[in-house]
Design a protein around this motif. Structure first.
Motif, PDB file in Angstrom:
ATOM      1  N   PHE A  25       0.933  -1.136  -0.006  1.00 29.09           N
ATOM      2  CA  PHE A  25       0.065   0.030   0.072  1.00 29.09           C
ATOM      3  C   PHE A  25       0.983   1.267   0.028  1.00 29.09           C
ATOM      4  O   PHE A  25       1.708   1.261   0.477  1.00 29.09           O
ATOM      5  CB  PHE A  25      -0.923  -0.073   1.325  1.00 29.09           C
ATOM      6  CG  PHE A  25      -1.566   1.157   1.377  1.00 29.09           C
ATOM      7  CD1 PHE A  25      -2.882   1.482   1.136  1.00 29.09           C
ATOM      8  CD2 PHE A  25      -1.346   2.534   1.765  1.00 29.09           C
ATOM      9  CE1 PHE A  25      -3.673   2.571   1.012  1.00 29.09           C
ATOM     10  CE2 PHE A  25      -1.829   3.730   2.076  1.00 29.09           C
ATOM     11  CZ  PHE A  25      -3.372   3.773   1.527  1.00 29.09           C
ATOM     12  N   VAL A  26       0.473   2.233  -0.834  1.00 29.77           N
ATOM     13  CA  VAL A  26       1.403   3.428  -0.748  1.00 29.77           C
ATOM     14  C   VAL A  26       0.017   4.563  -1.190  1.00 29.77           C
ATOM     15  O   VAL A  26      -0.838   4.312  -1.984  1.00 29.77           O
ATOM     16  CB  VAL A  26       2.404   3.746  -2.002  1.00 29.77           C
ATOM     17  CG1 VAL A  26       3.604   2.884  -1.643  1.00 29.77           C
ATOM     18  CG2 VAL A  26       1.919   3.249  -3.359  1.00 29.77           C
ATOM     19  N   GLY A  27       0.241   5.611  -0.480  1.00 31.11           N
ATOM     20  CA  GLY A  27      -0.775   6.829  -0.607  1.00 31.11           C
ATOM     21  C   GLY A  27       0.082   8.143  -1.162  1.00 31.11           C
ATOM     22  O   GLY A  27       1.035   8.131  -0.844  1.00 31.11           O
ATOM     23  N   ARG A  28      -0.736   8.861  -1.963  1.00 28.31           N
ATOM     24  CA  ARG A  28      -0.172  10.212  -2.407  1.00 28.31           C
ATOM     25  C   ARG A  28      -0.685  11.034  -1.490  1.00 28.31           C
ATOM     26  O   ARG A  28      -1.706  11.346  -1.375  1.00 28.31           O
ATOM     27  CB  ARG A  28      -0.640  10.353  -3.940  1.00 28.31           C
ATOM     28  CG  ARG A  28      -0.023  11.711  -4.530  1.00 28.31           C
ATOM     29  CD  ARG A  28      -0.443  11.653  -5.902  1.00 28.31           C
ATOM     30  NE  ARG A  28      -1.723  12.028  -6.058  1.00 28.31           N
ATOM     31  CZ  ARG A  28      -2.737  11.661  -7.050  1.00 28.31           C
ATOM     32  NH1 ARG A  28      -2.070  11.227  -8.238  1.00 28.31           N
ATOM     33  NH2 ARG A  28      -3.782  11.717  -6.965  1.00 28.31           N
ATOM     34  N   ARG A  29       0.334  11.744  -0.830  1.00 28.70           N
ATOM     35  CA  ARG A  29       0.052  12.815   0.246  1.00 28.70           C
ATOM     36  C   ARG A  29      -0.793  14.027  -0.524  1.00 28.70           C
ATOM     37  O   ARG A  29      -0.578  14.442  -1.501  1.00 28.70           O
ATOM     38  CB  ARG A  29       1.349  13.327   0.575  1.00 28.70           C
ATOM     39  CG  ARG A  29       1.941  12.399   1.390  1.00 28.70           C
ATOM     40  CD  ARG A  29       3.190  12.927   2.261  1.00 28.70           C
ATOM     41  NE  ARG A  29       2.801  14.130   3.101  1.00 28.70           N
ATOM     42  CZ  ARG A  29       2.594  14.018   4.392  1.00 28.70           C
ATOM     43  NH1 ARG A  29       2.325  12.730   5.033  1.00 28.70           N
ATOM     44  NH2 ARG A  29       2.183  15.050   5.232  1.00 28.70           N
TER      45      ARG A  29
END
Length: 166
Positions: A25-29
Motif C-alpha cells: 500500500f502507498v498513498g499520495r500525500r
C-alpha cells in the motif's frame, strides 16, 4: 538561529502494509510539502506518523494505519518489526516548515503487516484531516522510486529487512 544539527529526531512509526499478492500500500500525500525542496513530483509513501507521548510502538503503528487508511486490527496482522530505528534528516530547506521546526528528521520503527481485508475496507477519509488523496498497491521493488528523494535510503532499508516476508 537554531543549530540544525542539535535538533532531535521526531519519534515515528511506519507501516509496510502488504496484500495477499505481495504488493504494498502507498498513498499520495495531499499536502506535498515534503516535495517542495525537490520540485514538482508525484510522490507516494507508506503510512507513517508520530508516536504520541507514552504510546507503545505497536499501538502507534495500528493507530497511524487506521488514521491514514481506515484499516484497523481486524484487517491487518503484524508480521515483523525492524530490528533498529531508521533515521533520516530533512533537507535544510524543510526543517523550519515541518513539525513546527522542532525536529531535524525522524527516527522510525517500521512494521510489516499483512492486509487481510478487501480493497473496499480502505478509507482514506477515516480521519480528519486526510493524509492521502489517492492510493494504490505497488510492487515492493518500486517503493524507493515512489518516495521523496531524502527518504529513499530508509525505504531501501525497510524493503531489504522485510523482503523475505513479503
Amino acid at each position: 538561529m537554531t543549530d540544525l544539527a542539535s535538533l532531535p529526531y521526531r519519534p515515528c512509526v511506519g507501516v509496510m502494509l502488504v496484500n495477499a499478492h505481495g504488493r504494498v500500500f502507498v498513498g499520495r500525500r495531499i499536502d506535498q510539502r515534503e516535495s517542495e525542496v525537490d520540485g514538482e513530483g508525484d510522490f507516494w509513501q507508506m503510512p507513517q506518523g508520530g508516536i504520541d507521548p507514552g504510546e507503545e510502538l505497536r499501538t502507534a503503528a495500528f493507530r497511524e494505519l487506521a488514521e491514514e487508511t481506515g484499516v484497523g486490527e481486524a484487517h491487518a496482522t503484524i508480521l515483523a518489526q525492524t530490528r533498529e530505528e531508521l533515521l533520516y534528516d530533512l533537507p535544510d530547506h524543510l526543517i523550519g516548515k515541518l513539525w513546527k521546526g522542532k525536529y531535524r528528521g525522524q527516527r522510525q520503527h517500521w512494521f510489516l503487516m499483512r492486509f487481510t481485508g478487501h480493497d473496499d475496507d480502505i478509507d482514506l477519509n477515516a480521519h480528519e484531516p486526510a493524509e492521502f488523496n489517492a492510493w494504490k498497491w505497488a510492487e515492493a521493488d518500486h517503493l524507493p522510486d515512489l518516495i521523496v528523494p531524502f527518504k529513499k535510503r530508509v525505504y531501501r532499508a525497510v524493503l531489504e529487512e522485510f523482503r523475505a516476508l513479503i
